[in-house]
Design an enzyme around this catalytic site. Structure first.
Site, mmCIF file in Angstrom:
data_model
loop_
_atom_site.group_PDB
_atom_site.id
_atom_site.type_symbol
_atom_site.label_atom_id
_atom_site.label_comp_id
_atom_site.label_asym_id
_atom_site.label_seq_id
_atom_site.Cartn_x
_atom_site.Cartn_y
_atom_site.Cartn_z
ATOM 1 N N ARG A 199 0.821 -1.217 0.000
ATOM 2 C CA ARG A 199 0.000 0.000 0.000
ATOM 3 C C ARG A 199 0.856 1.268 0.000
ATOM 4 O O ARG A 199 0.511 2.275 0.629
ATOM 5 C CB ARG A 199 -0.975 0.012 1.192
ATOM 6 C CG ARG A 199 -1.944 -1.156 1.201
ATOM 7 C CD ARG A 199 -2.843 -1.175 -0.021
ATOM 8 N NE ARG A 199 -3.702 -2.361 -0.029
ATOM 9 C CZ ARG A 199 -3.419 -3.503 -0.638
ATOM 10 N NH1 ARG A 199 -2.290 -3.618 -1.348
ATOM 11 N NH2 ARG A 199 -4.233 -4.534 -0.588
ATOM 12 N N SER A 219 -11.025 0.378 2.362
ATOM 13 C CA SER A 219 -10.589 -0.077 3.678
ATOM 14 C C SER A 219 -10.069 1.107 4.485
ATOM 15 O O SER A 219 -9.273 1.905 3.987
ATOM 16 C CB SER A 219 -9.489 -1.130 3.531
ATOM 17 O OG SER A 219 -9.983 -2.282 2.887
ATOM 18 N N GLU A 224 -5.564 3.989 6.107
ATOM 19 C CA GLU A 224 -5.390 3.765 4.672
ATOM 20 C C GLU A 224 -6.162 4.825 3.887
ATOM 21 O O GLU A 224 -5.752 5.258 2.822
ATOM 22 C CB GLU A 224 -5.868 2.370 4.272
ATOM 23 C CG GLU A 224 -5.590 2.028 2.823
ATOM 24 C CD GLU A 224 -5.749 0.558 2.513
ATOM 25 O OE1 GLU A 224 -6.155 0.241 1.387
ATOM 26 O OE2 GLU A 224 -5.442 -0.283 3.391
#
EC number: 1.3.1.98
Length: 305
Positions: free
Chosen positions: A178, A227, A297
């Site tokens: 990520r 998310s 996130e």
């Protein structure tokens, strides 16, 4: 609230600007949470050249933020100072050529996955599970259902804050979980992916399975984002949130999803402060119960009210 109008200053600084430029533009419609204040200036470039000219001429003291589909974005209630750049229709083109798929940074991940499937290109189905655009996938090494952007990316193009256009090979991206290692001020404009030969019917069936899995496990028909928290090393964020007793937890009009605890829901009337405050309360409870410091996130931008 409203900001001082800087659009005239920007037009003077960038003669011949072809893209749209709007002062105090509402940002709530551009975020899946449907919360937040305005952008001081919202710029929609006409193409990559227009974007490069704008960035080259934009005064260095004016902050710049790029947004895509807004699926992973929480805009704070005080709005976003400076310029928000939205990559619209000129950056949404998708082309298939053999096993390669070229896509603009504004193209929806799901549409790229479908284009690949219809062209018989396997390996990009995971994009069906990411509710965002290609620019976000590049910036975060977006992934889902066993695949990540790094697995299929050949190269991409981006424009730096000084207006320089550059092509980045996969090795230049610095991808980790990520995360992308390219400087934050680079705005990606296009990506080139490569898959492997596949049967269109089989690929579409795989995508359908992903769709059904998302609908069964995620609050896809609510005002939510992607998310909320990154998975910690060796663990799952949702499990930690659940163990901390946060399933269904509410703060004002914001709520932790009862279906999937790594999703926050903004019910009608919710403010960005309620959503962010709820997220911080979840982080506090997880820290107290497990000792794990969850990382956001979702990207939070702008000023508090």
């Amino acid at each position: 609230m409203s900001f001082p109008d800087i659009t005239l200053q920007l037009r003077d600084a960038v003669p011949g600007l072809r893209g749209g430029l709007e002062a105090n533009a509402p940002m709530a419609p551009l975020s899946w949470f449907r919360t937040g204040g305005p952008a001081q200036a919202l710029y929609s470039p006409a193409d990559e050249d227009d974007l490069a000219a704008f960035l080259a001429g934009c005064p260095g003291g004016i902050p710049v933020l790029v947004v895509g589909l807004g699926s992973n974005l929480l805009v704070r209630d005080g709005g976003v100072p400076g310029v928000v750049i939205r990559l619209g229709k000129p950056f949404q083109e998708i082309q298939a050529d053999g096993l390669r798929i070229r896509a603009g940074a504004g193209a929806a991940d799901v549409k790229v996955a479908r284009t690949a499937a219809e062209a018989g290109v396997a390996g990009l189905s995971f994009l069906r599970g990411i509710p965002g655009a290609i620019g976000g996938a590049l910036r975060m090494n977006g992934g889902a259902y066993g695949g990540e952007t790094k697995d299929v990316l050949l190269s991409c193009r981006g424009v730096s804050r000084d207006g320089t256009v550059r092509t980045y090979a996969l090795a230049d991206m610095g991808f980790t979980y990520r995360h992308c290692g390219v400087a934050d001020d680079v705005i990606f404009t296009e990506a080139l992916f490569e898959g492997r030969p596949g049967d269109p019917a089989a690929i579409l069936a795989e995508m359908n399975d992903i769709t059904q899995a998302r609908q069964a496990s995620q609050p896809v028909n609510t005002r939510t984002g992607g998310s909320t928290f990154k998975n910690p090393p060796g663990g799952k964020a949702w499990e930690l949130v659940d163990k901390a007793g946060c399933r269904g937890l509410r703060m004002g009009h914001a709520q932790v999803s009862e279906l999937h605890t790594n999703f926050l829901i903004a019910h009608p009337g919710a403010t960005a402060a309620e959503v962010e405050g709820l997220g911080e309360e979840v982080r506090r409870r997880v820290r107290e119960t497990s000792g794990v410091e969850l990382e956001w996130e979702i990207k939070r931008v702008g000023l508090p009210a």
